[in-house]
Design an enzyme around this catalytic site. Sequence first.
Site, PDB file in Angstrom:
ATOM      1  CB  ALA A  66      38.515  27.706 -22.039  1.00  0.00           C
ATOM      2  N   GLY A 109      36.294  28.571 -17.452  1.00  0.00           N
ATOM      3  CA  GLY A 109      37.385  28.646 -16.613  1.00  0.00           C
ATOM      4  C   GLY A 109      37.303  29.731 -16.278  1.00  0.00           C
ATOM      5  CD  GLU A 112      37.280  25.294 -14.384  1.00  0.00           C
ATOM      6  OE1 GLU A 112      37.351  23.869 -13.677  1.00  0.00           O
ATOM      7  OE2 GLU A 112      37.778  25.867 -15.464  1.00  0.00           O
ATOM      8  CD  GLU A 132      32.990  24.376 -17.740  1.00  0.00           C
ATOM      9  OE1 GLU A 132      34.584  24.529 -17.697  1.00  0.00           O
ATOM     10  OE2 GLU A 132      31.946  24.144 -18.180  1.00  0.00           O
TER      11      GLU A 132
END
Length: 258
Positions: A66, A109, A112, A132
């Site tokens: 992200a 992300g 993901e 993370e």
Amino acid sequence: MDNLLFLEKERKGPVGLIRLNRPNVLNALNRQLISEIVQTFEEYDRDEEIRVIVLTGNGRAFAAGADIEEMADEDAVGMELLNQFADWDRITAVKKPIIAAVNGFALGGGFELALACDLLFASETAKFGFPEVNLGVMPGAGGTQRLTKAAGKTKALEMIWSGEMISAEEALRLNLINRVIAPELLLEETLAFAGKIAEKAPLAVRLIKESVYKALDISIYEGMQFERKNFYLLFASEDQKEGMQAFMEKRKPVFKGK
């Protein structure tokens, strides 16, 4: 080739190719990029000429996580009101096959996003991980859920707690990806496989996807009842008549998705 702000999209016959295009930040996923990805997924899902979607990244990464700068100053209430994962939830509603061609880092992300695709083909140099925890947070777009379903509880906890990366070969061993491919052949082989799926009966492909995902969440008995209904439903399609007629006539079927 059509360009949005942070991605490129291109039609290759019945395959819709999407390239994440923020290579200067390793295709970090800011909100605008996610919005563009979902918008294009939905556009291709509605397009009768597109039968399979392929997602990859430009540069050295698929998506390296992200966009931290975008989130660093957020607070809990602001994040809740923003509801930034609503766009992610729309990915699960896409009916057509989505294949990720993971060409480099798929972290946070980015991992993901890859796990949200139906199939994952990876370069020999690809790396996967959830870092993370090193930032004081955790995956929030499905990482803890999809990784656990795919790799099991113990491996999911090991990866997410440690924040360490794994290789494409390790990801293959854990059944997280489908194939490991030489970097220079990754997109070519992914598109070739997508082309094979695009030749199949579109309604059958759609209901197969729906049935397989249903199997992840319900009992075997309930899943078999669901499967049976979809099996019967396909006998109302022109494609079923064409497919079986072509088989008896020893010719290649021409499927129309009807």
